[in-house]
Design a protein around this motif. Sequence first.
Motif, short mmCIF file in Angstrom:
data_model
loop_
_atom_site.label_atom_id
_atom_site.label_comp_id
_atom_site.label_asym_id
_atom_site.label_seq_id
_atom_site.Cartn_x
_atom_site.Cartn_y
_atom_site.Cartn_z
N VAL A 54 2.53 7.78 4.24
CA VAL A 54 2.00 8.36 5.48
C VAL A 54 2.85 7.92 6.67
N GLU A 55 3.17 6.62 6.74
CA GLU A 55 3.97 6.11 7.85
C GLU A 55 5.37 6.70 7.84
N LYS A 103 0.40 4.41 -0.48
CA LYS A 103 -0.08 5.59 0.24
C LYS A 103 0.14 5.42 1.74
N GLN A 104 -0.12 4.22 2.26
CA GLN A 104 0.10 3.93 3.68
C GLN A 104 1.59 4.08 4.02
N TYR A 105 2.44 3.61 3.14
CA TYR A 105 3.89 3.71 3.35
C TYR A 105 4.32 5.17 3.44
N LYS A 147 0.85 -1.18 0.00
CA LYS A 147 0.00 0.00 0.00
C LYS A 147 0.89 1.23 0.00
N ARG A 189 9.48 -2.70 6.61
CA ARG A 189 8.14 -3.29 6.42
C ARG A 189 7.68 -3.12 4.99
N HIS A 190 7.97 -1.97 4.40
CA HIS A 190 7.59 -1.73 3.01
C HIS A 190 8.32 -2.70 2.08
N VAL A 237 9.73 1.33 9.19
CA VAL A 237 8.73 1.57 8.15
C VAL A 237 9.28 1.14 6.79
N ARG A 287 6.89 -6.21 2.14
CA ARG A 287 5.56 -6.34 1.53
C ARG A 287 5.60 -6.30 0.00
#
Length: 126
Positions: free
Chosen positions: A9-10, A5-7, A3, A59-60, A56, A63
Amino acid sequence: MLKPKQYVVELFAAMALYGLLLVGANMVERATDPHGPVKLLLNLVPMIGVLVAAWVILRHLWRMDELQRRIQFHAISLSFIGTALITFGWGFAEGGGAPHLRAFAVWPIMGALWGLGVAVASRRYR
């Protein structure tokens, strides 16, 4: 699942945390003028934000699908090798009179080369 966009933001939140901790630690240091271990710990406080940002980013990467990971592998490899060559070469140049390269300069070099590596590797897999 990836995701983007989520990345973003995080990562933005982690960097904002870093900025707040950096400014806060500097304000406390100026106001209290600590010495010894307290000064060292206070100067390391912003690393909390850096560690969150690293988490972060990891995690990106975890994924990503196989192609995205391959692109990142090539980019990180270019960044690692390029940074090693630049900083190693600069170390020799310091012996010849070049100014001292502070450790703070290493990450921008690494980050710029990572970005360049992503661009080059992405074009390769089009």
